[in-house]
Design a protein around this motif. Structure first.
Motif, PDB file in Angstrom:
ATOM      1  N   GLU A   5       0.676  -1.294   0.092  1.00  9.12           N
ATOM      2  CA  GLU A   5      -0.049  -0.165   0.067  1.00  9.12           C
ATOM      3  C   GLU A   5       0.996   1.091   0.148  1.00  9.12           C
ATOM      4  N   LYS A   7       1.176   5.776  -0.593  1.00  4.29           N
ATOM      5  CA  LYS A   7       0.293   7.213  -0.930  1.00  4.29           C
ATOM      6  C   LYS A   7       1.530   7.758  -1.462  1.00  4.29           C
ATOM      7  N   ASN A  12      -0.733  12.952  -3.395  1.00  7.81           N
ATOM      8  CA  ASN A  12      -1.717  12.314  -2.416  1.00  7.81           C
ATOM      9  C   ASN A  12      -2.627  11.000  -2.901  1.00  7.81           C
ATOM     10  N   ASP A  14      -3.658   7.485  -3.043  1.00  7.22           N
ATOM     11  CA  ASP A  14      -3.516   6.160  -2.386  1.00  7.22           C
ATOM     12  C   ASP A  14      -3.506   5.084  -3.456  1.00  7.22           C
ATOM     13  N   SER A  16      -2.525   0.563  -4.203  1.00  8.50           N
ATOM     14  CA  SER A  16      -1.988  -0.620  -3.770  1.00  8.50           C
ATOM     15  C   SER A  16      -1.280  -1.288  -5.124  1.00  8.50           C
ATOM     16  N   LYS A  38       5.008   7.152  -0.135  1.00 14.77           N
ATOM     17  CA  LYS A  38       5.126   6.702   1.168  1.00 14.77           C
ATOM     18  C   LYS A  38       4.706   5.358   1.388  1.00 14.77           C
ATOM     19  N   GLU A  39       5.413   4.518   1.870  1.00 16.54           N
ATOM     20  CA  GLU A  39       4.828   3.142   2.019  1.00 16.54           C
ATOM     21  C   GLU A  39       3.755   3.014   3.316  1.00 16.54           C
ATOM     22  N   ASN A  40       2.448   2.684   3.083  1.00 14.01           N
ATOM     23  CA  ASN A  40       1.498   2.619   4.313  1.00 14.01           C
ATOM     24  C   ASN A  40       1.698   1.059   4.654  1.00 14.01           C
ATOM     25  N   THR A  42       0.433  -1.946   6.407  1.00 14.88           N
ATOM     26  CA  THR A  42      -0.998  -2.417   6.952  1.00 14.88           C
ATOM     27  C   THR A  42      -0.970  -4.100   7.327  1.00 14.88           C
TER      28      THR A  42
END
Length: 57
Positions: A5, A7, A12, A14, A16, A38-40, A42
């Motif tokens: 995931e 961003k 901005n 988002d 996957s 930026k890796e989210n 999860t």
């Protein structure tokens, strides 16, 4: 292959992406083609179920 995931820092968005770890550094934003991501982090479902079993829940 894991799904990551992200961003985009530029627009901005988002999104996957399914990718190997080696190919992860080549991922770009699907909207603006930026590599400034930026890796989210999860938790996927299988990890959640495994953690639940370990905790006795």
């Amino acid at each position: 292959m894991p799904v990551y995931e992200f961003k985009c820092k530029k627009c901005n968005t988002d999104f996957s992406k399914k990718s190997s770890m080696a190919e992860k550094k080549y991922i770009k934003c699907p909207k603006c083609d930026s590599k400034e991501l930026k890796e989210n982090f999860t938790t996927n479902t299988s990890c959640s179920l495994f953690a639940k079993r370990l905790s006795g829940g």
